[in-house]
Design a protein around this motif. Structure first.
Motif, PDB file in Angstrom:
ATOM      1  N   ILE A  74       0.851  -1.195   0.000  1.00 35.62           N
ATOM      2  CA  ILE A  74       0.000   0.000   0.000  1.00 35.62           C
ATOM      3  C   ILE A  74       0.888   1.247   0.000  1.00 35.62           C
ATOM      4  O   ILE A  74       0.643   2.206  -0.755  1.00 35.62           O
ATOM      5  CB  ILE A  74      -0.941  -0.027   1.239  1.00 35.62           C
ATOM      6  CG1 ILE A  74      -1.893  -1.230   1.136  1.00 35.62           C
ATOM      7  CG2 ILE A  74      -1.723   1.274   1.366  1.00 35.62           C
ATOM      8  CD1 ILE A  74      -2.638  -1.547   2.428  1.00 35.62           C
ATOM      9  N   LEU A  75       1.932   1.228   0.814  1.00 36.13           N
ATOM     10  CA  LEU A  75       2.880   2.344   0.870  1.00 36.13           C
ATOM     11  C   LEU A  75       3.524   2.567  -0.497  1.00 36.13           C
ATOM     12  O   LEU A  75       3.624   3.704  -0.979  1.00 36.13           O
ATOM     13  CB  LEU A  75       3.959   2.027   1.910  1.00 36.13           C
ATOM     14  CG  LEU A  75       5.092   3.043   2.056  1.00 36.13           C
ATOM     15  CD1 LEU A  75       4.567   4.362   2.593  1.00 36.13           C
ATOM     16  CD2 LEU A  75       6.204   2.505   2.968  1.00 36.13           C
TER      17      LEU A  75
ATOM     18  N   ALA B  18       1.110   4.185  -2.875  1.00 39.14           N
ATOM     19  CA  ALA B  18       0.821   5.578  -2.508  1.00 39.14           C
ATOM     20  C   ALA B  18       2.000   6.484  -2.869  1.00 39.14           C
ATOM     21  O   ALA B  18       1.821   7.597  -3.376  1.00 39.14           O
ATOM     22  CB  ALA B  18       0.498   5.672  -1.018  1.00 39.14           C
TER      23      ALA B  18
ATOM     24  N   GLU C  38       2.080   6.982  -6.670  1.00 41.93           N
ATOM     25  CA  GLU C  38       1.023   7.884  -7.133  1.00 41.93           C
ATOM     26  C   GLU C  38       1.402   9.340  -6.828  1.00 41.93           C
ATOM     27  O   GLU C  38       1.214  10.224  -7.665  1.00 41.93           O
ATOM     28  CB  GLU C  38      -0.302   7.507  -6.456  1.00 41.93           C
ATOM     29  CG  GLU C  38      -1.510   8.283  -6.933  1.00 41.93           C
ATOM     30  CD  GLU C  38      -1.714   8.237  -8.440  1.00 41.93           C
ATOM     31  OE1 GLU C  38      -1.173   7.342  -9.109  1.00 41.93           O
ATOM     32  OE2 GLU C  38      -2.395   9.160  -8.959  1.00 41.93           O
ATOM     33  N   SER C  39       1.952   9.584  -5.650  1.00 44.34           N
ATOM     34  CA  SER C  39       2.350  10.948  -5.289  1.00 44.34           C
ATOM     35  C   SER C  39       3.467  11.445  -6.212  1.00 44.34           C
ATOM     36  O   SER C  39       3.441  12.592  -6.663  1.00 44.34           O
ATOM     37  CB  SER C  39       2.804  10.993  -3.830  1.00 44.34           C
ATOM     38  OG  SER C  39       3.370  12.258  -3.549  1.00 44.34           O
TER      39      SER C  39
ATOM     40  N   ASP D  90       2.811  12.957   1.877  1.00 43.60           N
ATOM     41  CA  ASP D  90       1.523  12.400   1.434  1.00 43.60           C
ATOM     42  C   ASP D  90       1.197  11.070   2.105  1.00 43.60           C
ATOM     43  O   ASP D  90       0.025  10.750   2.302  1.00 43.60           O
ATOM     44  CB  ASP D  90       1.529  12.210  -0.095  1.00 43.60           C
ATOM     45  CG  ASP D  90       1.351  13.529  -0.840  1.00 43.60           C
ATOM     46  OD1 ASP D  90       0.995  14.535  -0.192  1.00 43.60           O
ATOM     47  OD2 ASP D  90       1.566  13.558  -2.071  1.00 43.60           O
ATOM     48  N   VAL D  91       2.218  10.267   2.402  1.00 44.26           N
ATOM     49  CA  VAL D  91       1.933   8.955   3.008  1.00 44.26           C
ATOM     50  C   VAL D  91       1.956   8.994   4.546  1.00 44.26           C
ATOM     51  O   VAL D  91       1.712   7.971   5.192  1.00 44.26           O
ATOM     52  CB  VAL D  91       2.897   7.845   2.506  1.00 44.26           C
ATOM     53  CG1 VAL D  91       2.765   7.663   1.001  1.00 44.26           C
ATOM     54  CG2 VAL D  91       4.342   8.119   2.900  1.00 44.26           C
TER      55      VAL D  91
ATOM     56  N   LEU E 193      -1.230   7.749   6.212  1.00 41.15           N
ATOM     57  CA  LEU E 193      -1.289   6.292   6.045  1.00 41.15           C
ATOM     58  C   LEU E 193      -0.411   5.598   7.084  1.00 41.15           C
ATOM     59  O   LEU E 193      -0.824   4.631   7.743  1.00 41.15           O
ATOM     60  CB  LEU E 193      -0.796   5.968   4.624  1.00 41.15           C
ATOM     61  CG  LEU E 193      -0.750   4.526   4.173  1.00 41.15           C
ATOM     62  CD1 LEU E 193      -2.160   3.996   4.007  1.00 41.15           C
ATOM     63  CD2 LEU E 193       0.006   4.404   2.844  1.00 41.15           C
TER      64      LEU E 193
END
Lengths: 190, 190
Positions: A61-62, A65, A68-69, A89-90, A93
Motif C-alpha cells: 500500500i505504501l 501511494a 502515485e504521489s 503524502d503517506v 497512512l
C-alpha cells in the motif's frame, strides 16, 4: 474495498499480529488467524496469499501511494522535493498503521526468514520509487540513487518515530531531512 | 593466505564465473568448478561453503576492508569524510576485481534467488558499516542512516563505473558524491 471487507481485513491483521506475538510466527497457522478474526479460512486467503504476507501488505500500500504521489508531483520539482512531498503524502497512512508497526517489527526481528523478506521488500520498494522517478524523465542511475537516498531518509524518520511514540511523524521526517543536510555538509567541521 | 592458495582461489572464481555464464548457475556443480580450476572438490570446499558463495566472497572482503578503514579514520573526521576515505581505500580492491564484476552481475541478475542473496548481503554490509561508525561514538540511528546514505553513493559510483569501462573508479566516486550534493541542494531550482 467495501467497508465490511476492510473491517475483516483489519481484524485479520490484528489477529495475526497477536498470534505471532503470543505463539511465534512459525507456530501460527492461517486457520488460527482466520478463527480469531471471526472469518473463514477461505476469506483469509482471499485477502492474503499466505500468513507471511499479512506482515507485508502495508508495504504494498505504501509503495502504491508513494508511486502515485511521485506521478502527480509538479514537473519542475527537484527530486528531493518530489520525495519529500511523497513522504508527507503517506504520513497519514503510516500514522493510521502505527499500532501495527511495533508488534510487526518485533515479530520480524525474531525470524531470519522474515528479516530476509523485509530486506527484499525494501529493495523492491527502492526499485518502484526509482521507476516512478524515471517516468519523470530522470536517468535510471540517477533515479536509483535518489530513491535510495530518499528511502534512507524515510527509514531514518521511521526509526526516530518508533523510538519516541510522542513525536509526530512529520517532525521526525523534518529531522531526518536535516540529518541528511548535516551528513552532506557537516556543521563546524572540516 | 599463501600465494598458491590465493592463485587456486582466483582460478576457482574464474572457473565458476565461466561455468555459471556458459551453463547457468543452477546447472553448474561445485565438482565442475573444481575440475575446471584444476583443484579437488575438497579444496573447493575449503575456500567456499558452496557454489553460491563464490559470487559473494568479494563482498566479505569489501566489508572487512571498509570496517578497517572506518576504524582507523582520524577521530574528529565527519561521517561523510570517514566514508569517503573508506571508499577511496577500497578502490584498488574493487579495481583488482573489476574483471569479475561484470559476469557476476549478469549471473546474479538472471536468478531471483541470487538477487535475494545479493540484497541480503547488501543489507548486511550496511549493518556492518553502521556498526563501525557506532564504534566511533555515533548514535545507532544516525550511524545506520549515514551507512545507508554512504552506501547509496558507493552503489551509484559503481553503477557509473560499470556503465563506462574507460572511467577510473575514483572519478566515478567523486561524481557520485557530487550527485549527493546535487540531490540535497538542487542547483538553479527552488
Amino acid at each position: 474495498m467495501p467497508r465490511n471487507s476492510e473491517d475483516a481485513r483489519h481484524r485479520m491483521i490484528i489477529a495475526a499480529l497477536e498470534l505471532f506475538t503470543q505463539n511465534g510466527f512459525d507456530q501460527t497457522t492461517a486457520a488460527q488467524i482466520a478463527a480469531r478474526a471471526g472469518v473463514t479460512e477461505r476469506t483469509f486467503f482471499r485477502h492474503f496469499p499466505d500468513k507471511r504476507e499479512v506482515l507485508f501488505v502495508g508495504q504494498e500500500i505504501l509503495s502504491a501511494a508513494l508511486t502515485e504521489s511521485i506521478r502527480q508531483a509538479p514537473a519542475d520539482l527537484p527530486q528531493i522535493a518530489v520525495l519529500r512531498r511523497a513522504f508527507a503524502d503517506v504520513t497519514p497512512l503510516l500514522e493510521d498503521n502505527r499500532r501495527f508497526s511495533e508488534p510487526r517489527q518485533h515479530i520480524i526481528a525474531a525470524n531470519p526468514a522474515l528479516i530476509e523478506r523485509e530486506v527484499a521488500k525494501h529493495a523492491a520498494l527502492a526499485g518502484v520509487v526509482a521507476g516512478a522517478l524515471q517516468k519523470r524523465g530522470i536517468a535510471p542511475a540517477r533515479a536509483a540513487f535518489a530513491a535510495q537516498a530518499g528511502l534512507a531518509v524515510l527509514g531514518h524518520a521511521l526509526d526516530l518515530w518508533f523510538a519516541n511514540a510522542a513525536r509526530p511523524l512529520d517532525q521526525c521526517l523534518a529531522e531526518a531531512f536535516e540529518e541528511l543536510d548535516l551528513f552532506v555538509t557537516p556543521v563546524g567541521r572540516s
